[in-house]
Design an enzyme around this catalytic site. Structure first.
Site, mmCIF file in Angstrom:
data_model
loop_
_atom_site.group_PDB
_atom_site.id
_atom_site.type_symbol
_atom_site.label_atom_id
_atom_site.label_comp_id
_atom_site.label_asym_id
_atom_site.label_seq_id
_atom_site.Cartn_x
_atom_site.Cartn_y
_atom_site.Cartn_z
ATOM 1 N N ARG A 108 0.842 -1.189 0.000
ATOM 2 C CA ARG A 108 0.000 0.000 0.000
ATOM 3 C C ARG A 108 0.873 1.233 0.000
ATOM 4 O O ARG A 108 1.798 1.330 0.808
ATOM 5 C CB ARG A 108 -0.830 0.063 1.292
ATOM 6 C CG ARG A 108 -2.141 -0.567 1.204
ATOM 7 C CD ARG A 108 -3.076 -0.196 2.318
ATOM 8 N NE ARG A 108 -2.525 0.160 3.611
ATOM 9 C CZ ARG A 108 -3.254 0.563 4.642
ATOM 10 N NH1 ARG A 108 -4.560 0.662 4.505
ATOM 11 N NH2 ARG A 108 -2.720 0.855 5.794
ATOM 12 N N THR A 112 -1.208 7.609 -0.410
ATOM 13 C CA THR A 112 -2.517 7.502 -1.091
ATOM 14 C C THR A 112 -3.336 6.329 -0.567
ATOM 15 O O THR A 112 -4.550 6.265 -0.786
ATOM 16 C CB THR A 112 -2.323 7.286 -2.603
ATOM 17 O OG1 THR A 112 -1.685 6.004 -2.792
ATOM 18 C CG2 THR A 112 -1.436 8.366 -3.215
ATOM 19 N N ASP A 204 0.636 -3.065 11.895
ATOM 20 C CA ASP A 204 0.955 -3.525 10.537
ATOM 21 C C ASP A 204 1.269 -5.023 10.599
ATOM 22 O O ASP A 204 2.292 -5.439 11.162
ATOM 23 C CB ASP A 204 2.147 -2.749 9.972
ATOM 24 C CG ASP A 204 2.375 -3.104 8.506
ATOM 25 O OD1 ASP A 204 2.220 -2.213 7.650
ATOM 26 O OD2 ASP A 204 2.694 -4.278 8.217
ATOM 27 N N ASP A 207 4.704 -6.211 9.170
ATOM 28 C CA ASP A 207 5.842 -5.864 10.041
ATOM 29 C C ASP A 207 5.866 -6.738 11.287
ATOM 30 O O ASP A 207 6.930 -7.166 11.744
ATOM 31 C CB ASP A 207 5.761 -4.387 10.445
ATOM 32 C CG ASP A 207 6.122 -3.465 9.285
ATOM 33 O OD1 ASP A 207 6.841 -3.930 8.363
ATOM 34 O OD2 ASP A 207 5.678 -2.303 9.295
HETATM 35 O O1 LIG Z 1 -4.192 -1.898 10.229
HETATM 36 C C1 LIG Z 1 -3.707 -2.319 9.146
HETATM 37 C C2 LIG Z 1 -4.206 -1.966 7.901
HETATM 38 C C3 LIG Z 1 -3.631 -2.469 6.756
HETATM 39 N N1 LIG Z 1 -2.581 -3.322 6.814
HETATM 40 C C4 LIG Z 1 -1.941 -3.813 5.574
HETATM 41 O O2 LIG Z 1 -2.558 -3.230 4.448
HETATM 42 C C5 LIG Z 1 -3.231 -4.170 3.632
HETATM 43 C C6 LIG Z 1 -4.708 -3.947 3.548
HETATM 44 O O3 LIG Z 1 -5.005 -2.616 3.392
HETATM 45 P P1 LIG Z 1 -6.156 -2.133 2.435
HETATM 46 O O4 LIG Z 1 -6.312 -0.683 2.788
HETATM 47 O O5 LIG Z 1 -7.376 -2.932 2.757
HETATM 48 O O6 LIG Z 1 -5.693 -2.317 1.030
HETATM 49 C C7 LIG Z 1 -3.030 -5.508 4.271
HETATM 50 O O7 LIG Z 1 -2.521 -6.372 3.247
HETATM 51 C C8 LIG Z 1 -2.033 -5.310 5.370
HETATM 52 O O8 LIG Z 1 -0.787 -5.778 4.888
HETATM 53 C C9 LIG Z 1 -2.079 -3.680 8.041
HETATM 54 O O9 LIG Z 1 -1.124 -4.479 8.132
HETATM 55 N N2 LIG Z 1 -2.650 -3.176 9.181
HETATM 56 O O1 LIG Z 2 0.023 -3.823 2.577
HETATM 57 P P1 LIG Z 2 1.372 -3.459 3.099
HETATM 58 O O2 LIG Z 2 1.938 -2.243 2.406
HETATM 59 O O3 LIG Z 2 1.365 -3.312 4.583
HETATM 60 O O4 LIG Z 2 2.322 -4.660 2.682
HETATM 61 P P2 LIG Z 2 2.949 -5.823 3.531
HETATM 62 O O5 LIG Z 2 1.915 -6.885 3.652
HETATM 63 O O6 LIG Z 2 4.125 -6.254 2.732
HETATM 64 O O7 LIG Z 2 3.349 -5.299 4.873
HETATM 65 MG MG LIG Z 3 2.493 -4.052 5.842
#
Ligand SMILES: O=c1ccn([C@@H]2O[C@H](COP(=O)(O)O)[C@@H](O)[C@H]2O)c(=O)[nH]1
Ligand SMILES: O=P(O)(O)OP(=O)(O)O
Ligand SMILES: [Mg+2]
Length: 213
Positions: A108, A112, A204, A207
């Site tokens: 992500r 944005t 996250d 992470d």
């Molecule tokens: O609290 C959170 C929110 C999102 N993530 C990471 O982002 C994507 C999903 O986000 P979308 O906005 O629905 O596209 C998800 O794959 C997570 O990796 C997160 O870790 N923690």
């Molecule tokens: O959706 P993100 O950016 O959090 O990616 P990742 O799952 O690699 O942490």
């Molecule tokens: Mg992530």
């Protein structure tokens, strides 16, 4: 005419709730986070596969011949959205060891919040399989929607989205974009914050799984 909206189901089995609380805790380290995320995925898949079709099979027990049930050979696949979705794959495979695994890499954009696809590798017969798309977090829904788009573009038509924590915003967005896809979550949280993180969530997921950041 009523428009079909995908089902949204919270799988709130006590074990799932208990384990989710463990990984929400910011003091839970990488090792336990990994183990417990997979355990939750396993429990969720156990619940979700109740409708798998069965067929009769003749089996010889030490006592004689009997007709019993066996899975009717439905082809399954698990599709993790990288990186975080990798944290659920082993749990799913624990119960469905013969499932194929397809990967969709996505990150992500921090500003944005739009997803960017960087990798797709699918089993060749993806169009004939029932898919479990796994990602621990359904936040804005952008990643899941793009992943489902990518799968449909390759001919897939039967898929379910399995997440640990969902935000109402993400559930609505996926239901609107892909009303044919049912969503299963271990919890429906309150909201997203201004940075697109789920509140209270678990941070996250990528992470926390991989010890980055
Ligand atoms: O609290 C959170 C929110 C999102 N993530 C990471 O982002 C994507 C999903 O986000 P979308 O906005 O629905 O596209 C998800 O794959 C997570 O990796 C997160 O870790 N923690
Ligand atoms: O959706 P993100 O950016 O959090 O990616 P990742 O799952 O690699 O942490
Ligand atoms: Mg992530």
């Amino acid at each position: 005419m009523a428009l079909k909206v995908g089902k949204f189901t919270v799988l709130n089995h006590p074990l799932i709730q208990h384990k989710l609380t463990i990984i929400r805790n910011k003091n839970t380290g990488t090792k336990v986070f990994r183990e417990v995320a997979n355990e939750i995925a396993e429990l969720m898949v156990y619940e979700i596969t109740r409708d798998l079709p069965l067929e009769d099979v003749v089996v010889n027990t030490p006592m004689g011949k009997t007709t019993q049930k066996t899975l009717s050979g439905k082809k399954l696949a698990v599709i993790p959205i990288l990186r975080a979705g990798l944290g659920m794959v082993d749990g799913v495979l624990e119960l469905i060891p013969a499932a194929k695994v397809g990967h969709i890499g996505m990150y992500r954009d921090e500003k944005t919040l739009k997803p960017h696809e960087y990798f797709v590798k699918m089993p060749t017969d993806i169009d004939q399989r029932n898919l479990f798309i796994v990602d621990p977090m359904l936040a804005t829904g952008g990643s899941a929607i793009m992943a489902i788009d990518a799968l449909k573009k390759r001919g897939a038509s039967n898929m379910r989205l399995v997440v640990l924590v969902a935000a109402p915003e993400g559930v609505r967005a996926v239901q609107e974009a892909h009303p044919d896809v049912d969503i299963y979550a271990a919890a429906l949280d309150e909201k997203l914050n201004e940075d697109g993180y789920i509140i209270p969530g678990l941070g996250d997921a990528g992470d926390r799984l991989f010890g980055t950041k």
